[in-house]
Design a protein around this motif. Structure first.
Motif, mmCIF file in Angstrom:
data_model
loop_
_atom_site.group_PDB
_atom_site.id
_atom_site.type_symbol
_atom_site.label_atom_id
_atom_site.label_comp_id
_atom_site.label_asym_id
_atom_site.label_seq_id
_atom_site.Cartn_x
_atom_site.Cartn_y
_atom_site.Cartn_z
ATOM 1 N N PRO A 218 -5.047 1.376 -6.531
ATOM 2 C CA PRO A 218 -4.483 1.170 -5.189
ATOM 3 C C PRO A 218 -5.009 -0.055 -4.451
ATOM 4 N N PRO A 219 -6.325 -0.372 -4.455
ATOM 5 C CA PRO A 219 -6.780 -1.547 -3.723
ATOM 6 C C PRO A 219 -6.178 -2.845 -4.247
ATOM 7 N N LEU A 220 -6.126 -2.987 -5.601
ATOM 8 C CA LEU A 220 -5.594 -4.213 -6.170
ATOM 9 C C LEU A 220 -4.089 -4.302 -5.945
ATOM 10 N N VAL A 221 -3.386 -3.177 -6.038
ATOM 11 C CA VAL A 221 -1.948 -3.172 -5.771
ATOM 12 C C VAL A 221 -1.685 -3.614 -4.326
ATOM 13 N N LYS A 222 -2.511 -3.132 -3.404
ATOM 14 C CA LYS A 222 -2.363 -3.507 -1.993
ATOM 15 C C LYS A 222 -2.552 -5.009 -1.821
ATOM 16 N N MET A 223 -3.580 -5.544 -2.495
ATOM 17 C CA MET A 223 -3.840 -6.974 -2.369
ATOM 18 C C MET A 223 -2.753 -7.809 -3.027
ATOM 19 N N ALA A 224 -2.253 -7.358 -4.174
ATOM 20 C CA ALA A 224 -1.301 -8.153 -4.939
ATOM 21 C C ALA A 224 0.118 -8.066 -4.398
ATOM 22 N N THR A 225 0.505 -6.886 -3.925
ATOM 23 C CA THR A 225 1.910 -6.678 -3.541
ATOM 24 C C THR A 225 2.099 -6.207 -2.107
ATOM 25 N N GLY A 226 1.037 -5.780 -1.462
ATOM 26 C CA GLY A 226 1.161 -5.223 -0.120
ATOM 27 C C GLY A 226 1.611 -3.777 -0.098
ATOM 28 N N GLU A 227 1.783 -3.208 -1.295
ATOM 29 C CA GLU A 227 2.284 -1.830 -1.406
ATOM 30 C C GLU A 227 1.157 -0.825 -1.223
ATOM 31 N N ASP A 228 1.430 0.232 -0.461
ATOM 32 C CA ASP A 228 0.487 1.339 -0.330
ATOM 33 C C ASP A 228 0.833 2.399 -1.366
ATOM 34 N N ALA A 229 -0.131 2.771 -2.187
ATOM 35 C CA ALA A 229 0.105 3.784 -3.227
ATOM 36 C C ALA A 229 -1.166 4.565 -3.430
ATOM 37 N N ASP A 230 -1.033 5.803 -3.901
ATOM 38 C CA ASP A 230 -2.226 6.602 -4.203
ATOM 39 C C ASP A 230 -2.411 6.704 -5.711
ATOM 40 N N ASP A 231 -3.589 7.229 -6.083
ATOM 41 C CA ASP A 231 -3.926 7.327 -7.508
ATOM 42 C C ASP A 231 -2.887 8.104 -8.298
ATOM 43 N N GLU A 232 -2.454 9.233 -7.775
ATOM 44 C CA GLU A 232 -1.560 10.110 -8.525
ATOM 45 C C GLU A 232 -0.200 9.461 -8.768
ATOM 46 N N SER A 233 0.362 8.814 -7.732
ATOM 47 C CA SER A 233 1.680 8.201 -7.912
ATOM 48 C C SER A 233 1.608 6.961 -8.792
ATOM 49 N N LEU A 234 0.444 6.306 -8.793
ATOM 50 C CA LEU A 234 0.278 5.120 -9.632
ATOM 51 C C LEU A 234 -0.001 5.472 -11.090
ATOM 52 N N GLY A 235 -0.844 6.483 -11.303
ATOM 53 C CA GLY A 235 -1.261 6.726 -12.683
ATOM 54 C C GLY A 235 -1.739 8.116 -12.988
ATOM 55 N N GLY A 236 -1.343 9.105 -12.214
ATOM 56 C CA GLY A 236 -1.770 10.465 -12.470
ATOM 57 C C GLY A 236 -1.109 11.069 -13.702
ATOM 58 N N ALA A 237 -1.716 12.137 -14.200
ATOM 59 C CA ALA A 237 -1.205 12.776 -15.418
ATOM 60 C C ALA A 237 0.211 13.298 -15.228
ATOM 61 N N ALA A 238 0.479 13.905 -14.070
ATOM 62 C CA ALA A 238 1.818 14.465 -13.830
ATOM 63 C C ALA A 238 2.872 13.366 -13.844
ATOM 64 N N MET A 239 2.566 12.222 -13.204
ATOM 65 C CA MET A 239 3.520 11.116 -13.199
ATOM 66 C C MET A 239 3.779 10.614 -14.609
ATOM 67 N N HIS A 240 2.705 10.424 -15.376
ATOM 68 C CA HIS A 240 2.888 9.883 -16.730
ATOM 69 C C HIS A 240 3.574 10.885 -17.660
ATOM 70 N N ALA A 241 3.401 12.170 -17.400
ATOM 71 C CA ALA A 241 4.065 13.183 -18.231
ATOM 72 C C ALA A 241 5.539 13.321 -17.873
ATOM 73 N N ARG A 242 5.859 13.164 -16.579
ATOM 74 C CA ARG A 242 7.235 13.429 -16.121
ATOM 75 C C ARG A 242 8.069 12.173 -15.908
ATOM 76 N N THR A 243 7.426 11.050 -15.563
ATOM 77 C CA THR A 243 8.188 9.869 -15.154
ATOM 78 C C THR A 243 8.053 8.705 -16.136
ATOM 79 N N SER A 244 6.807 8.230 -16.385
ATOM 80 C CA SER A 244 6.660 7.056 -17.253
ATOM 81 C C SER A 244 6.780 7.408 -18.729
ATOM 82 N N GLY A 245 6.430 8.644 -19.079
ATOM 83 C CA GLY A 245 6.468 9.056 -20.488
ATOM 84 C C GLY A 245 5.259 8.627 -21.288
ATOM 85 N N LEU A 246 4.247 8.038 -20.627
ATOM 86 C CA LEU A 246 3.052 7.619 -21.364
ATOM 87 C C LEU A 246 2.281 8.816 -21.910
#
Length: 543
Positions: A218-246
């Motif tokens: 989240p800190p680097l994303v904020k600096m690079a893009t100005g986007e506010d994001a939390d750990d779970e939406s960026l890279g949490g297990a639930a997101m990767h299992a349901r959305t990214s497929g990683l």
């Protein structure tokens, strides 16, 4: 000749507990083992009690606790390079645990970040240790299980890890390309470059509420893009299992992730390609405890390696090859835990032309028979002097090194005593890529012995001074020699060398048979072939 008792010492002479010299040797070895245990304890302690307690309070398991749950019950774990980083500014163990263990009946190479040491951040020694484990997995065809929880690179040391660190990702893809499964169980952070460990693994398990896999937090994303994001939406297990497929598997907690990891291994349909060990074999006739009394504290005092062999090989049977020729090197056939082996063991420190030629022939025979080779080191190197130079010691030593270099059967080296100069090379030292290399606490390895090296420098300095017709500074010479001897002695010791990953671990001599058995079992996960396969051959032997 086949011997179940191979020397006077093995019959109950210099190596038994009743012998005064053996008792002295034993006490010196026990003192070295106590010092070794103290250093191993530093690796086991990780980041220290404070960080261990903090980690447990978060409901997390330690690296070794995860490994213990992953392994089959009552099976061994052959830990590798536990002293990595020793003598450096980094924690002993390099914030990474690596080793070989059995999971669902399959021998696997296991790595586990230690999150109690700077959040599992990778320093230069971490990468060296990880790259060595990759070499072992690839050479021995071992599935790789990565237990991931790392904050990424230790940024203050980025200049030392950025370039070589990329090899970790290359190695994962190469292992996969060769059909060697790679499995990532993600328990916590796997950030930035570390995100590619699950990204490049064949199978990925992530723990709900724990795993955080993203290229930028989240800190680097904020600096690079100005986007506010939390750990779970960026890279949490639930997101990767349901959305990214990683994530291929979604674990509810750490124990569930380990269960899923074991389940994956059970479905690999993995089979060893090397010949199996004999179904039945005899234990050595002699007590392994006696190994503590064999190697003198002063390595100038010779010892008979057959005393070691008799306490390591099956039934204490050593079928010696050319026993009357080149007697400073014992060569012969045996088996360890049912696996056939050829053994080369230094009987008296110096290697002469006869020993070198004998070794070259024996290595060729082992390759014809497709039998792995065990090298037991106690050598000061190849013999020097006018007589030996005229007798061809260079070309004969080159024959031995040629044979070792181009041998295709697996090699395992154990440094018992001295391992100096080109003798270290001829006996398959680290530069010659043995599948495994272990050292006893009694071992020493360097270009040459401390006194010899300091003496050479003194002779050169005296000659340079004499050429200028100047008086020689004897006091300065004595100080120089003492300084150099101390430096070389310190840099020759096994903990120093192990800290730099020049071996795969310093072991208790009593564990030698077990360690060799585990190594041979891992080796036989891959095909065992000699030079008669795939068009391989030796180089030109100078005659």
């Amino acid at each position: 000749m086949t011997n179940s008792v191979t020397s006077e010492a093995a019959r109950g002479g210099t190596s038994t507990s009743s012998d005064a010299r053996a008792q002295e040797n034993r006490q010196e070895m026990l003192a070295k083992l106590a010092a070794l245990d103290a250093e191993h304890a530093k690796a086991l302690a990780g980041g220290g009690e404070k960080y261990v307690e903090r980690h447990h309070k978060r409901g997390k398991l330690l690296a070794r606790e995860r490994i213990e749950l992953l392994l089959d019950p009552d099976t061994a774990f052959l830990e590798l390079s536990p002293l990595a980083g020793w003598g450096s500014d980094f924690t002993v163990g390099a914030s990474l645990v690596t080793g070989i263990g059995v999971v669902e009946g399959v021998e696997c190479l296991i790595t586990a970040n230690d999150p109690t040491v700077k959040g599992g951040a990778s320093n230069p020694w971490t990468f060296r240790k990880a790259l060595r484990s990759d070499e072992i997995a690839r050479a021995n065809r071992l599935p790789v299980i990565s237990l991931v929880e790392s904050g990424g690179a230790d940024l203050p040391t980025q200049k030392e890890i950025f370039i070589p660190g990329g090899a970790m990702f290359r190695n994962l893809t190469r292992l996969s390309a060769e059909g060697i499964p790679t499995i990532a169980l993600v328990f916590g952070n796997s950030t930035a470059g570390g995100a590619y460990i699950p990204g490049m693994s064949d199978y990925v398990v992530m723990v709900d509420g724990g795993a955080k896999v993203f290229l930028a937090g989240p800190p680097l994303v904020k600096m690079a893009t100005g986007e506010d994001a939390d750990d779970e939406s960026l890279g949490g297990a639930a997101m990767h299992a349901r959305t990214s497929g990683l994530a291929d598997y979604f674990a509810v907690d750490e124990r569930d992730a380990i269960r899923l990891g074991r389940q994956i291994v059970s479905r690999l349909n993995w089979k060893k390609l090397g010949p199996p060990a004999a179904a039945q074999y005899e234990e050595p006739l002699y007590d392994a405890d006696e190994l503590l009394g064999i190697v003198p504290g002063d390595l100038k005092i010779p010892f008979d390696p057959r005393d070691v062999i008799a306490r390591v090989v099956d039934g204490s049977v050593f079928d010696e090859f050319k026993p009357l020729y080149g007697s400073s090197l014992a060569t012969g056939w045996a088996s360890i835990h049912g696996y056939p082996v050829g053994i080369l063991a230094n009987a008296r420190g110096v290697l002469f032309s006869e020993e070198a030629q004998k070794a070259a022939q024996f290595i060729q025979l082992a390759n014809r028979a497709a039998v792995p080779l065990i090298f037991l080191h106690n050598t000061t190197g190849y013999m020097v002097g006018q007589e030996y130079e005229q007798g061809g010691i260079i070309k004969h030593g080159a024959q031995m090194i040629n044979a070792v270099s181009n041998s295709r059967v697996p090699h395992v080296s154990v440094l018992m005593g001295a391992s100096y100069g080109a003798g270290h090379y001829g006996m398959c030292g680290r530069a010659f890529d043995p599948r495994f290399l272990f050292a006893w606490p009694s071992a020493k390895s360097a270009v040459m012995g401390p006194q010899q090296l300091a003496g050479v420098l003194s002779i050169v300095a005296r000659a340079a001074t004499a050429a200028k017709n100047l008086p020689y500074d004897e006091d300065g010479d004595a100080k120089m020699r003492a300084y150099v001897e101390g430096q070389i002695e310190a840099e020759s010791l096994p903990m120093f060398l192990s800290g730099r990953l020049y071996d795969d671990g310093v072991i208790d001599p009593r564990d030698t048979r077990t360690v060799l058995g585990l190594s041979l079992s891992a080796i036989h996960s891959a095909p065992v072939k000699g030079t008669d396969f795939d068009g391989a051959n030796f180089g030109v032997f100078r005659m």
